[in-house]
Design a protein around this motif. Structure first.
Motif, PDB file in Angstrom:
ATOM      1  N   TYR A  20     -17.840  51.892 -10.465  1.00  0.00           N
ATOM      2  CA  TYR A  20     -17.331  50.936  -9.776  1.00  0.00           C
ATOM      3  C   TYR A  20     -15.814  52.060  -8.484  1.00  0.00           C
ATOM      4  O   TYR A  20     -15.870  51.654  -8.200  1.00  0.00           O
ATOM      5  N   SER A  24     -17.985  52.577  -4.838  1.00  0.00           N
ATOM      6  CA  SER A  24     -17.163  51.283  -4.240  1.00  0.00           C
ATOM      7  C   SER A  24     -15.974  51.544  -2.779  1.00  0.00           C
ATOM      8  O   SER A  24     -15.803  52.477  -2.814  1.00  0.00           O
ATOM      9  N   ALA A  79     -20.367  47.341  -6.432  1.00  0.00           N
ATOM     10  CA  ALA A  79     -20.356  48.537  -5.558  1.00  0.00           C
ATOM     11  C   ALA A  79     -21.495  48.660  -4.559  1.00  0.00           C
ATOM     12  O   ALA A  79     -20.642  48.958  -3.461  1.00  0.00           O
TER      13      ALA A  79
END
Length: 95
Positions: A20, A24, A79
Motif C-alpha cells: 500500500y 499509493s 492503492a
C-alpha cells in the motif's frame, strides 16, 4: 531460526502495508505508518492466537494465509484506485 529467515518472515508479514505504501500516491507521515504497523501486528497476533489455541492444526494457519493474501490484494487494489483518482483529478484541473 536464523536472522535472515527472521527478516524475510517480518518482510512477508508486513507485505500488505509495504504494498500500500509503495503503490499509493498518499505519502503518510511517521505516525500513520506506526499506527498501520501496530494495527497489523495486533491483527496478526490475534490470528496466530486463533490458529494456535482455537483452531488446532493447519486449518488455523491456512486461515491466516488466506487473510494475508486478501489483505495484500486489497492493498494493491485500493492503492491503484487512489492513484487513478488522483491522476484523474490532476488531469481535470490542468488547462
Amino acid at each position: 531460526m536464523d536472522p535472515i529467515g527472521a527478516v524475510v518472515a517480518v518482510a512477508v508479514a508486513f507485505a500488505p502495508i509495504v504494498i500500500y505504501l509503495v503503490r499509493s500516491s498518499h505519502r503518510p507521515d511517521t505516525q500513520e505508518i506506526l499506527v498501520l504497523c501496530v494495527g497489523w501486528l495486533i491483527v496478526m497476533m490475534a490470528l496466530a492466537f486463533v490458529a494456535q489455541v482455537l483452531i488446532r492444526g493447519t486449518a488455523g494457519y491456512t486461515l491466516m494465509a488466506i487473510i494475508w493474501v486478501a489483505a495484500s490484494c486489497y492493498a494493491w487494489v485500493q492503492a491503484g484506485k487512489e492513484k487513478t483518482e488522483k491522476s484523474a483529478k490532476r488531469d481535470s484541473n490542468s488547462p
